[in-house]
Motif scaffolding. Sequence first.
Motif, PDB file in Angstrom:
ATOM      1  N   GLN A 182      33.632  45.182  35.509  1.00 34.24           N
ATOM      2  CA  GLN A 182      33.520  44.755  36.908  1.00 34.24           C
ATOM      3  C   GLN A 182      34.927  44.684  37.491  1.00 34.24           C
ATOM      4  O   GLN A 182      35.899  44.499  36.771  1.00 34.24           O
ATOM      5  N   TYR A 183      35.005  44.903  38.814  1.00 28.49           N
ATOM      6  CA  TYR A 183      36.312  45.010  39.467  1.00 28.49           C
ATOM      7  C   TYR A 183      36.428  43.993  40.615  1.00 28.49           C
ATOM      8  O   TYR A 183      37.272  44.129  41.483  1.00 28.49           O
ATOM      9  N   ARG A 184      35.544  42.978  40.591  1.00 35.14           N
ATOM     10  CA  ARG A 184      35.494  42.008  41.687  1.00 35.14           C
ATOM     11  C   ARG A 184      36.086  40.661  41.358  1.00 35.14           C
ATOM     12  O   ARG A 184      36.522  39.950  42.245  1.00 35.14           O
ATOM     13  N   TYR A 185      36.013  40.266  40.085  1.00 35.56           N
ATOM     14  CA  TYR A 185      36.408  38.911  39.690  1.00 35.56           C
ATOM     15  C   TYR A 185      37.566  38.973  38.687  1.00 35.56           C
ATOM     16  O   TYR A 185      37.349  39.116  37.497  1.00 35.56           O
ATOM     17  N   PRO A 186      38.796  38.824  39.163  1.00 35.00           N
ATOM     18  CA  PRO A 186      39.948  38.940  38.258  1.00 35.00           C
ATOM     19  C   PRO A 186      39.923  37.915  37.119  1.00 35.00           C
ATOM     20  O   PRO A 186      40.506  38.156  36.068  1.00 35.00           O
ATOM     21  N   GLN A 187      39.238  36.776  37.347  1.00 31.28           N
ATOM     22  CA  GLN A 187      39.171  35.777  36.282  1.00 31.28           C
ATOM     23  C   GLN A 187      37.894  35.905  35.469  1.00 31.28           C
ATOM     24  O   GLN A 187      37.653  35.110  34.562  1.00 31.28           O
ATOM     25  N   GLY A 188      37.066  36.874  35.785  1.00 30.43           N
ATOM     26  CA  GLY A 188      35.796  37.008  35.087  1.00 30.43           C
ATOM     27  C   GLY A 188      35.904  37.868  33.841  1.00 30.43           C
ATOM     28  O   GLY A 188      36.892  38.584  33.632  1.00 30.43           O
ATOM     29  N   LEU A 189      34.868  37.794  33.010  1.00 29.00           N
ATOM     30  CA  LEU A 189      34.802  38.640  31.818  1.00 29.00           C
ATOM     31  C   LEU A 189      34.694  40.095  32.243  1.00 29.00           C
ATOM     32  O   LEU A 189      34.088  40.409  33.257  1.00 29.00           O
ATOM     33  N   GLN A 190      35.272  40.966  31.397  1.00 28.24           N
ATOM     34  CA  GLN A 190      35.110  42.422  31.549  1.00 28.24           C
ATOM     35  C   GLN A 190      35.699  42.937  32.857  1.00 28.24           C
ATOM     36  O   GLN A 190      35.192  43.878  33.438  1.00 28.24           O
ATOM     37  N   TYR A 191      36.800  42.324  33.274  1.00 30.87           N
ATOM     38  CA  TYR A 191      37.485  42.756  34.496  1.00 30.87           C
ATOM     39  C   TYR A 191      38.257  44.049  34.210  1.00 30.87           C
ATOM     40  O   TYR A 191      38.952  44.150  33.195  1.00 30.87           O
ATOM     41  N   GLY A 192      38.127  45.020  35.125  1.00 30.94           N
ATOM     42  CA  GLY A 192      38.757  46.323  34.899  1.00 30.94           C
ATOM     43  C   GLY A 192      40.140  46.465  35.509  1.00 30.94           C
ATOM     44  O   GLY A 192      40.835  47.451  35.259  1.00 30.94           O
ATOM     45  N   GLY A 193      40.566  45.476  36.298  1.00 30.77           N
ATOM     46  CA  GLY A 193      41.912  45.515  36.867  1.00 30.77           C
ATOM     47  C   GLY A 193      41.935  46.052  38.283  1.00 30.77           C
ATOM     48  O   GLY A 193      40.918  46.468  38.847  1.00 30.77           O
ATOM     49  N   SER A 194      43.149  46.034  38.872  1.00 28.71           N
ATOM     50  CA  SER A 194      43.313  46.520  40.243  1.00 28.71           C
ATOM     51  C   SER A 194      44.279  47.701  40.289  1.00 28.71           C
ATOM     52  O   SER A 194      44.614  48.198  41.351  1.00 28.71           O
ATOM     53  N   GLY A 195      44.738  48.133  39.124  1.00 21.01           N
ATOM     54  CA  GLY A 195      45.642  49.279  39.038  1.00 21.01           C
ATOM     55  C   GLY A 195      45.924  49.568  37.574  1.00 21.01           C
ATOM     56  O   GLY A 195      45.487  48.810  36.701  1.00 21.01           O
ATOM     57  N   PRO A 196      46.626  50.669  37.293  1.00 16.02           N
ATOM     58  CA  PRO A 196      46.921  51.010  35.890  1.00 16.02           C
ATOM     59  C   PRO A 196      47.774  49.918  35.221  1.00 16.02           C
ATOM     60  O   PRO A 196      48.819  49.541  35.732  1.00 16.02           O
ATOM     61  N   SER A 197      47.310  49.417  34.088  1.00 19.09           N
ATOM     62  CA  SER A 197      47.991  48.341  33.367  1.00 19.09           C
ATOM     63  C   SER A 197      49.230  48.861  32.629  1.00 19.09           C
ATOM     64  O   SER A 197      49.417  50.071  32.475  1.00 19.09           O
ATOM     65  N   TRP A 198      50.045  47.922  32.146  1.00 21.10           N
ATOM     66  CA  TRP A 198      51.206  48.295  31.322  1.00 21.10           C
ATOM     67  C   TRP A 198      50.751  49.142  30.134  1.00 21.10           C
ATOM     68  O   TRP A 198      51.365  50.180  29.819  1.00 21.10           O
ATOM     69  N   SER A 199      49.689  48.713  29.468  1.00 23.52           N
ATOM     70  CA  SER A 199      49.228  49.438  28.283  1.00 23.52           C
ATOM     71  C   SER A 199      48.766  50.851  28.641  1.00 23.52           C
ATOM     72  O   SER A 199      49.007  51.798  27.901  1.00 23.52           O
TER      73      SER A 199
END
Length: 358
Positions: A182-199
């Motif tokens: 899910q891409y709506r709740y940054p504090q929720g489980l299974q959050y996909g992020g808002s951009g490419p992560s460091w990793s």
Amino acid sequence: MMMDLAGMAERYLTARDTFLSNARKAGWQTESIAHPLQGPGGITLHTDIASAGNPDSDYLLMVTSGTHGIEGYLGSEIQSRLLAEGIVAADARDCHAVMVHAVNPYGFAWHRRVNEDNVDLNRNFIDFDAPLPVNEDYEEFYSLLNPVEWNEQYEETLKGEAAAAIARLGLGPVFKAVSGGQYRYPQGLQYGGSGPSWSRQTIEAIWSRMMTGKKCATQIDIHTGLGEPGVGVLLTYGAEEQARIRRARTMWEDIFVSPPPGSGDVMAQGVLGPRLEEMFPKEDVLAVVLEYGTLPPVDVLHGIAADNWLHHHGRIDSPAGSRIKQLMLDAFYLDDAGLREKAYLRARDVVSAAGRYV
Ligand SMILES: [Zn+2]
């Protein structure tokens, strides 16, 4: 059992040191990329890379661990033992072998499945310029999975309601709603992020470098937390008629091939392996997951939900924190030497079959 900050730091450092020293002893070259944030007790975190064989070979074999942070404890042990036993020959002429230790070192060291931004990396490899996927079914489980208070009564409720939902809807639909991303709740489980992560940026840079001059690649990403205890299942996306799936079958008859997620299907978009295949469309790239079962799904979910609560509402450096960090280890590592042996032997067969493929 408890797992305090010092215990976590020591576990991570030991896993890392074993990987690096086994790699060097086996004649592999190593390099380390520091993560910008610190681990428990202020330790420095790294994604470490070991490579061997012939960099000019057409064929790249890559084994990665710790995409889901804490799942890396089993993956790390497997990588270190593959190195110690010389399963992929350090001087192979027809293969360039690369192992990446701790794709998500922050989650690894902090006993989280997610990264420093609460992001599930296997939901982060999407195109962030396109409309974000929507997981409507997640809403139904949001309040159950993301409590503000955590106590024994809540734990019973979580386990009871999760088991009831699985009984009512089946494991598949519940798994999809909860784990689809899910891409709506940054504090929720299974959050996909808002951009490419460091990793993501780090592993994509490693891929770009290692894929130079390659015509063919096999990438094996080791995971834990789903399936029968100690049993390693090979998974990939595709269709039987595809050349890369036919190639997979020549190496591993028993690989499980699922249809690729459609654009309207939130399930499993943004996964690491498919992104590698997408980045190199002209090459023959096959990315698979080797997934090991640990505990039953309700216990794994319990660990993840508790850990998510801890990082947003609790204190890691507390008795509750230590207990939850141990829950996470129990949920994603095999605390049984016999099962770990079984897991290793499976990985040895999988990796050596991929090493022989040229
Ligand atoms: Zn995983």
